[in-house]
Enzyme design. Sequence first.
Site, PDB file in Angstrom:
ATOM      1  NE  ARG A 120      29.462  39.771  44.165  1.00  0.00           N
ATOM      2  CZ  ARG A 120      29.050  41.021  44.210  1.00  0.00           C
ATOM      3  NH1 ARG A 120      27.744  41.283  44.183  1.00  0.00           N
ATOM      4  NH2 ARG A 120      29.907  42.021  44.262  1.00  0.00           N
ATOM      5  CD  GLU A 130      26.493  37.875  37.791  1.00  0.00           C
ATOM      6  OE1 GLU A 130      25.729  37.778  38.763  1.00  0.00           O
ATOM      7  OE2 GLU A 130      27.272  38.853  37.629  1.00  0.00           O
ATOM      8  CG  HIS A 148      25.346  41.653  39.222  1.00  0.00           C
ATOM      9  ND1 HIS A 148      26.413  40.856  39.537  1.00  0.00           N
ATOM     10  CD2 HIS A 148      25.157  42.452  40.312  1.00  0.00           C
ATOM     11  CE1 HIS A 148      26.867  41.153  40.751  1.00  0.00           C
ATOM     12  NE2 HIS A 148      26.109  42.125  41.238  1.00  0.00           N
TER      13      HIS A 148
END
Length: 452
Positions: free
Chosen positions: A369, A398, A417
């Site tokens: 993360r 993000e 991601h």
Amino acid sequence: MVVVSLTPQTHKLIGKREMELMKPMATLINISRGCCLQMALKRHFYSNLGAVVDQEALVRALQAGVIRAAALDVTYPEPLPRLPSVFSSQKHAHDSAVRVPGALREAQQARRWQRLPPPGFHILDMEDQELPYVLIDCIGGKHGVYEDHVEFLKKHFCLITMKEYLENKKFLGEKITAIYMWYHKPVIDEELLQILPNLKVVANSGVGIDHLDLNLLSSFGVKVSNTPFVASMDTADLGMALMLASARRLVEGYQMAVSPDTEYFPADWLGVEVSGTTLGIIGMGTIGYKVAQRAKAFDMKILYHNRNQRNKEEESAVGAIYCKKIDDLLQQSDFVMLAVTLTPQTHKLIGKRELELMKPTATLINISRGLVVDQDALVEALQNKVIKAAALDVTYPEPLPRDHPLLKMKNVIITPHIGSATKETRRLMMKNMTESIEAALTGLPIPNEVLL
């Protein structure tokens, strides 16, 4: 993967016929030879340079969707002519190699994805019963449930989008018994929970649950499940891909190869070796251990730091050495990979002090993360050459603001991601979530229930 030497026998070894024998979802990788000028001159076919792959046939195969993609370290000539083609596109890699016509793409998807659950998959007998009402955010779009998942889900549930719910709260609030959370949507807060008196379970996609208030959900008697094991192999694969891409400067190399300004490839453009170096894994859970299994094949020395030490058999299987103190791992590693869960204890686990303990030649890789790393400290460390490089699948926020300094650094690779982002894994994730909801609604033990 093509790894042969270029000889008269291997000249255009992979042509139209060979590509048509490949699966439509296959990728062709060439690390052997695109051309050999010396051989070409000797055999007097300079105008048709010798190559292991028939490049014209490859272009046609990619354009027609005969194969899915190509990854080439070699071409003929080198560099390629600076003309528009599938090899010189500045788009993302998955768009630059393949442009499949819509009808063909749909036919391929129909072949690839069967709409039936796998053998042994638990299905409730819903005959003569009303399907359970399950709240989702939306279908399609940026964060919605995948459209090709909907047919499967509708066999098990009556799907209610947030838009539909908001238009008829009184009726639907009483009916909804589960929430299917995809891409952290829909957002669950106390206001929503109060209007869903019969909510039994929240099925969360992926491993991370830092976006959920478990205490709040528990206070409403709502159970939570996730999909911790489904994504582990793909995420470990991506961790290795990021390490290799950073070490061998693949993004910079790609940009050089396709740039309209490239006239030659510089001989002194070098990366760093991966095989035989030291990898430090912080977080030796399921994902971290699978990273170690892959790293073993690269003859890497593997150090790891974890809350609990693995047993001797597990350590021996991958050749991993436990570091009780994270400082010892940081000081010795050439690559440091983060594979921890985000908790209050791991928030900004890697900050200024930790970065300064790393080697100036080291690379930081984050597949956990974004908030596990102090991002401001990372920018400073990269700018001041405290460490050599970073490869990040996660950031905060993000996506990053488009003027963020990390986006402008040549020694930084950032992916959006995508640790679990393969069709196979996302579909299995969906099926696991379906199974968890069904179990919760019938009073059975919930697979992968998240406990406080």
